[in-house]
Design a protein around this motif. Structure first.
Motif, mmCIF file in Angstrom:
data_model
loop_
_atom_site.group_PDB
_atom_site.id
_atom_site.type_symbol
_atom_site.label_atom_id
_atom_site.label_comp_id
_atom_site.label_asym_id
_atom_site.label_seq_id
_atom_site.Cartn_x
_atom_site.Cartn_y
_atom_site.Cartn_z
ATOM 1 N N UNK A 37 0.818 -1.204 0.000
ATOM 2 C CA UNK A 37 0.000 0.000 0.000
ATOM 3 C C UNK A 37 0.857 1.262 0.000
ATOM 4 N N UNK A 38 0.433 2.284 -0.761
ATOM 5 C CA UNK A 38 1.263 3.492 -0.867
ATOM 6 C C UNK A 38 1.398 4.256 0.443
ATOM 7 N N UNK A 39 0.397 4.219 1.287
ATOM 8 C CA UNK A 39 0.482 4.969 2.544
ATOM 9 C C UNK A 39 1.544 4.359 3.460
ATOM 10 N N UNK A 40 1.779 3.070 3.369
ATOM 11 C CA UNK A 40 2.839 2.443 4.161
ATOM 12 C C UNK A 40 4.198 2.949 3.670
ATOM 13 N N UNK A 44 6.907 5.598 5.807
ATOM 14 C CA UNK A 44 8.227 5.095 6.195
ATOM 15 C C UNK A 44 9.369 5.773 5.436
ATOM 16 N N UNK A 45 9.061 6.617 4.462
ATOM 17 C CA UNK A 45 10.081 7.239 3.619
ATOM 18 C C UNK A 45 11.006 8.139 4.437
ATOM 19 N N UNK A 72 10.908 19.055 3.868
ATOM 20 C CA UNK A 72 9.494 19.453 3.984
ATOM 21 C C UNK A 72 8.597 18.450 3.251
ATOM 22 N N UNK A 73 8.995 18.058 2.035
ATOM 23 C CA UNK A 73 8.223 17.082 1.268
ATOM 24 C C UNK A 73 8.119 15.760 2.020
ATOM 25 N N UNK A 74 9.228 15.292 2.578
ATOM 26 C CA UNK A 74 9.212 14.032 3.329
ATOM 27 C C UNK A 74 8.279 14.129 4.526
ATOM 28 N N UNK A 75 8.304 15.251 5.227
ATOM 29 C CA UNK A 75 7.397 15.446 6.358
ATOM 30 C C UNK A 75 5.940 15.366 5.903
ATOM 31 N N UNK A 76 5.627 16.025 4.794
ATOM 32 C CA UNK A 76 4.255 15.984 4.269
ATOM 33 C C UNK A 76 3.856 14.562 3.865
ATOM 34 N N UNK A 77 4.773 13.849 3.234
ATOM 35 C CA UNK A 77 4.483 12.462 2.841
ATOM 36 C C UNK A 77 4.326 11.560 4.061
ATOM 37 N N UNK A 78 5.203 11.719 5.052
ATOM 38 C CA UNK A 78 5.119 10.907 6.272
ATOM 39 C C UNK A 78 3.808 11.127 7.022
ATOM 40 N N UNK A 79 3.232 12.311 6.876
ATOM 41 C CA UNK A 79 1.992 12.645 7.578
ATOM 42 C C UNK A 79 0.735 12.123 6.883
ATOM 43 N N UNK A 80 0.871 11.599 5.661
ATOM 44 C CA UNK A 80 -0.304 11.079 4.954
ATOM 45 C C UNK A 80 -0.872 9.867 5.690
ATOM 46 N N UNK A 81 -2.181 9.748 5.646
ATOM 47 C CA UNK A 81 -2.898 8.639 6.282
ATOM 48 C C UNK A 81 -3.539 7.767 5.207
ATOM 49 N N UNK A 82 -3.927 6.586 5.579
ATOM 50 C CA UNK A 82 -4.603 5.686 4.653
ATOM 51 C C UNK A 82 -5.842 6.353 4.070
ATOM 52 N N UNK A 83 -6.534 7.141 4.879
ATOM 53 C CA UNK A 83 -7.766 7.800 4.427
ATOM 54 C C UNK A 83 -7.513 8.873 3.372
ATOM 55 N N UNK A 84 -6.259 9.281 3.184
ATOM 56 C CA UNK A 84 -5.917 10.260 2.145
ATOM 57 C C UNK A 84 -5.835 9.620 0.755
ATOM 58 N N UNK A 85 -5.856 8.291 0.687
ATOM 59 C CA UNK A 85 -5.700 7.557 -0.569
ATOM 60 C C UNK A 85 -7.006 6.895 -0.991
ATOM 61 N N UNK A 122 -2.183 12.287 -7.778
ATOM 62 C CA UNK A 122 -2.255 10.851 -8.009
ATOM 63 C C UNK A 122 -0.846 10.274 -8.048
ATOM 64 N N UNK A 123 -0.766 8.971 -7.787
ATOM 65 C CA UNK A 123 0.500 8.249 -7.825
ATOM 66 C C UNK A 123 0.231 6.842 -8.348
ATOM 67 N N UNK A 124 1.164 6.344 -9.156
ATOM 68 C CA UNK A 124 1.127 4.936 -9.526
ATOM 69 C C UNK A 124 2.038 4.234 -8.533
ATOM 70 N N UNK A 125 1.479 3.296 -7.806
ATOM 71 C CA UNK A 125 2.249 2.557 -6.812
ATOM 72 C C UNK A 125 1.972 1.078 -7.020
ATOM 73 N N UNK A 126 3.001 0.314 -7.315
ATOM 74 C CA UNK A 126 2.795 -1.080 -7.680
ATOM 75 C C UNK A 126 2.114 -1.111 -9.034
#
Length: 147
Positions: A37-40, A44-45, A72-85, A122-126
């Motif tokens: 899953x992309x949120x995982x 963890x990034x 800053x980008x990493x912080x924003x990505x780390x803060x994403x939740x499953x519900x954001x996807x 949007x993101x393509x993940x897997x």
């Protein structure tokens, strides 16, 4: 008189072989290109995982981010939740005008503008496409595009 008992009878042997075959087959299902899953991944990034990051717009110019901007980008990505996807099951969308390219040791990921009701990015993940609905991340990427 004492009778020597067999360790396994034929039914037990067949049952154990079938069970072993099933376990090995199931273990093989988790291998390959499956990414999960992309949120995982985003949660963890870390900076050490990233080789480069660049903002792009109009499918042409790429602008590398500074170390502070990457943090800053990493912080924003780390803060994403499953519900954001939300999975984009129908693969609907349009041609994005801007986005960010994140290169890691294992792959290159593109988080770009989405034209969708379920997310601004949007993101393509897997093997799947995902919409991301997060105003802070969207504003950061869009804002870098407008600088």
């Amino acid at each position: 008189m004492y009778k020597h008992r067999k360790w396994f009878d034929i039914k037990q042997l067949i049952t154990m072989l079938l069970l072993l075959t099933f376990v090995l087959a199931m273990a093989g299902c988790g291998s390959g290109n499956q990414k999960g899953d992309p949120w995982v991944w985003v949660q963890a990034l870390k900076a050490d995982d990233i080789s480069s990051v660049a903002i792009w717009y109009d499918n042409e110019e790429q602008v590398a981010l500074s170390p502070d901007e990457i943090a800053k980008l990493i912080t924003l990505l780390n803060d994403l939740k499953q519900s954001d996807f939300t999975e984009n099951e129908e693969l609907t969308g349009g041609t994005p005008a801007y986005g960010v390219q994140i290169t890691t040791a294992d792959d290159t990921y593109y988080i770009n503008e989405a034209i969708a009701p379920s997310g601004t990015l949007e993101i393509k993940y897997g093997e799947k496409m995902w919409w991301i609905d997060n105003e802070a991340l969207s504003s950061f990427i869009k804002g870098k595009n407008e600088e």
